[in-house]
Design an enzyme around this catalytic site. Structure first.
Site, PDB file in Angstrom:
ATOM      1  N   SER A   1      37.600 -17.110  43.234  1.00  0.00           N
ATOM      2  CA  SER A   1      37.132 -18.358  43.840  1.00  0.00           C
ATOM      3  C   SER A   1      37.631 -18.456  45.283  1.00  0.00           C
ATOM      4  O   SER A   1      37.361 -17.562  46.076  1.00  0.00           O
ATOM      5  CB  SER A   1      37.571 -19.540  42.975  1.00  0.00           C
ATOM      6  OG  SER A   1      36.890 -20.715  43.347  1.00  0.00           O
TER       7      SER A   1
ATOM      8  N   ASP B   1      27.317 -19.049  37.883  1.00  0.00           N
ATOM      9  CA  ASP B   1      28.532 -19.703  38.373  1.00  0.00           C
ATOM     10  C   ASP B   1      28.198 -21.039  39.031  1.00  0.00           C
ATOM     11  O   ASP B   1      27.411 -21.085  39.976  1.00  0.00           O
ATOM     12  CB  ASP B   1      29.236 -18.786  39.374  1.00  0.00           C
ATOM     13  CG  ASP B   1      30.676 -19.185  39.631  1.00  0.00           C
ATOM     14  OD1 ASP B   1      30.929 -20.389  39.831  1.00  0.00           O
ATOM     15  OD2 ASP B   1      31.541 -18.294  39.654  1.00  0.00           O
TER      16      ASP B   1
ATOM     17  N   HIS C   1      32.566 -19.838  35.673  1.00  0.00           N
ATOM     18  CA  HIS C   1      33.173 -19.559  36.976  1.00  0.00           C
ATOM     19  C   HIS C   1      33.995 -18.285  36.881  1.00  0.00           C
ATOM     20  O   HIS C   1      35.084 -18.270  36.332  1.00  0.00           O
ATOM     21  CB  HIS C   1      34.044 -20.745  37.371  1.00  0.00           C
ATOM     22  CG  HIS C   1      34.538 -20.700  38.777  1.00  0.00           C
ATOM     23  ND1 HIS C   1      33.764 -20.298  39.845  1.00  0.00           N
ATOM     24  CD2 HIS C   1      35.744 -21.035  39.308  1.00  0.00           C
ATOM     25  CE1 HIS C   1      34.473 -20.395  40.960  1.00  0.00           C
ATOM     26  NE2 HIS C   1      35.672 -20.832  40.659  1.00  0.00           N
TER      27      HIS C   1
END
Length: 516
Positions: free
Chosen positions: A229, A455, A485
């Site tokens: 991320s 995602d 995610h």
């Protein structure tokens, strides 16, 4: 793209799948004359996490020989523009390699995103998921500056934060807009009052320089890195600043580095809407039926109706708090981070339709770092501090009003929420560094860049843009056709084989590889 905490959509990574159950001062001191690259770390048994790290128990031992986690602190300059000035302490955690010493490659440093996620607490929570990588690496997590035990940013106290996170984040009239602006100003003023010394020094470029110092202190010629991320943005900035020091690196759940704050928030609105679409379709496809709707459209219509009702009349949540529209939206978003949480979303919606907001509030608490004891980690403060230090844009309510139609077209459920989140940095004490990060890294070693088609927080398109921005011969794109995610912790065999092949054996997968 990460943005201030009105909806912390990209604020969490794989740790977002943990429900709750799961302060120190700035830590700056006077410098002596030592060369920080030559400091020796004192690895000791890890204490229980601090409140700023999220609380809880000390990490459990890992299976096998040398299975204990150990912790240390590393000194880094408070201000990298004045490297001989005051220092701060950065918290580190390590599990030494489980394999033969002759096969050890070095340290593999993780960043799990946010910004604002404590790597010292997250790495042990997911330690078993990375056991294969530990056969040739020491696994190392850290709290980036401003986070956890590393000179943590602090804004509001727990009681104030409860109120701040429950207030109406999607104003419908002038009075609500004024209240939203006033609340944001109060939050930002509290951050400056309580954390003014650290706020100018929490940019991603500062954290990237910390990474390079960490590499040297750990004794590695190259940085071997696993970013998730926001951790992919940090990794990209590191590669830009130190291209010749990039070793074997993996970016998973990839931030789009070419988007400014508005574009990133709009992309997240689309991403969370896609994830909600996928959830609704999955729910109604079950043989036993979907208890929260007769069709995918019905599921979404009923959720929209619930949120509208909550805007006018909150329902009981976790006593004594009430489930507001804001908290419910945050809880729904949290459940979309992982397909494993979809069953909790269904249960939470069933409860809420019956007037009980407990499960949706627990999901929201997990999103914002609130523990069962009512204490918050410093995730909200750190997320805001880093994002506002990184991004130049300062949006007014008028700016948001102009863009609302576009955001609403992107997502009926999340559009307003994402759009109004743009106001979070307005009035911030520290100017933002840039419109978007520079991740160009000519001459760097190959970086495996993994995009997940489902995602919600870092939409799939970000992986392709990261590859383009890194430059020719650097980024190697791999697509995972999945939900949630991130890809590696999905345990998809194809994804894990590609990651293991590169990190453990140096075998770069073919560009354009697709894993289903």
């Amino acid at each position: 793209m990460p943005h201030p905490f009105r909806l912390p959509a990209a604020a969490l990574t794989v740790c977002a799948v943990l429900l709750p159950a799961l302060l120190t001062g700035c830590g700056a001191g006077d410098r002596d004359d030592e060369d920080l690259t030559e400091q020796e770390l004192s690895w000791e048994d890890c204490p229980a996490p601090s409140q700023a790290q999220g609380g809880g128990s000390a990490p459990s031992p890992l299976p096998g020989d040398r299975g204990e986690w150990s912790c240390a602190t590393m000194k880094a300059p408070l201000n990298w523009d004045e490297p001989d000035g005051d220092t701060i302490d950065l918290a580190l955690i390590r599990a030494v390699s489980s394999g033969p010493a002759s096969e050890r490659i070095g340290s593999l440093i993780f960043n799990f995103g946010g910004p604002g996620v404590s790597g010292v607490t997250t790495l042990p929570a997911f330690g078993p998921d990375y056991a294969r990588l530990r056969t040739r690496y020491d696994l190392v997590g850290f709290d980036p500056r401003g986070v956890g035990r590393s000179a943590p940013a602090k804004c509001l106290d727990d009681r104030q934060l409860d109120a701040y996170l429950q207030q109406d984040a999607t104003p419908d009239d002038n009075a609500e807009r004024t209240e939203l602006v006033d609340d944001t100003e109060e939050f930002n003023a509290a951050c400056e009052k309580n954390s003014g010394r650290i706020l100018p020094h929490v940019r991603t470029t500062d954290a990237a320089r910390d990474l390079d110092l960490m590499r040297q202190v750990l004794g590695d010629e190259k940085l071997h890195y696993f970013g998730v991320s926001y951790g992919t943005e940090l990794g990209g900035v590191y590669a830009h600043l130190f291209p010749k020091k990039v070793g074997r690196a993996v970016f998973d759940a990839v931030v789009n580095p070419a988007e400014n704050a508005e574009e990133g928030s709009l992309g997240q609105a689309r991403g969370f809407q896609l994830a909600l679409d996928n959830y609704a379709e999955h729910c109604v496809s079950q043989p036993e039926g979907c208890p929260v709707g007769d069709s995918a459209q019905d599921v979404q219509d009923r959720i929209a109706g619930l949120l509208k009702d909550l805007d006018a009349r909150p329902i009981p949540g976790v006593f004594p708090r009430e489930l507001t529209q804001t908290v419910a939206t945050s809880g729904i978003a949290q459940a979309l981070y992982s397909q494993k949480l979809w069953e909790f979303l269904t249960q939470g919606l069933e409860q809420a339709y019956d007037g009980d907001g407990t499960i949706l509030m627990l999901l929201s608490d997990s999103m914002t770092g609130r523990g069962e004891n009512g204490e918050y980690s410093n995730l909200v403060a750190a997320n805001t501090a880093v994002n506002c230090a990184d991004r130049k844009a300062r949006h007014t309510p008028a700016d948001v009003e102009r863009r609302l139609p576009e955001f609403r077209a992107a997502s009926r459920l999340f559009g307003d929420y994402m759009a109004w989140g743009l106001t979070g940095c307005t009035g911030w004490a520290v100017p933002g560094a840039a419109e978007d990060p520079d991740v160009s890294a000519p001459g760097a070693a190959p970086i495996l860049v993994i995009g997940n088609t489902g995602d919600p927080a870092t939409p799939y398109e970000g992986a392709r843009r990261m590859v383009e921005e890194l430059g020719a011969g650097v980024g190697v794109e791999l697509t995972y056709e999945g939900q949630g995610h991130g890809a590696y912790t999905s345990k998809n065999r194809c994804v894990q084989q590609a990651v293991h092949g590169y990190l453990l054996d140096g075998k770069v997968p073919a560009a354009g590889t697709v894993c289903s």
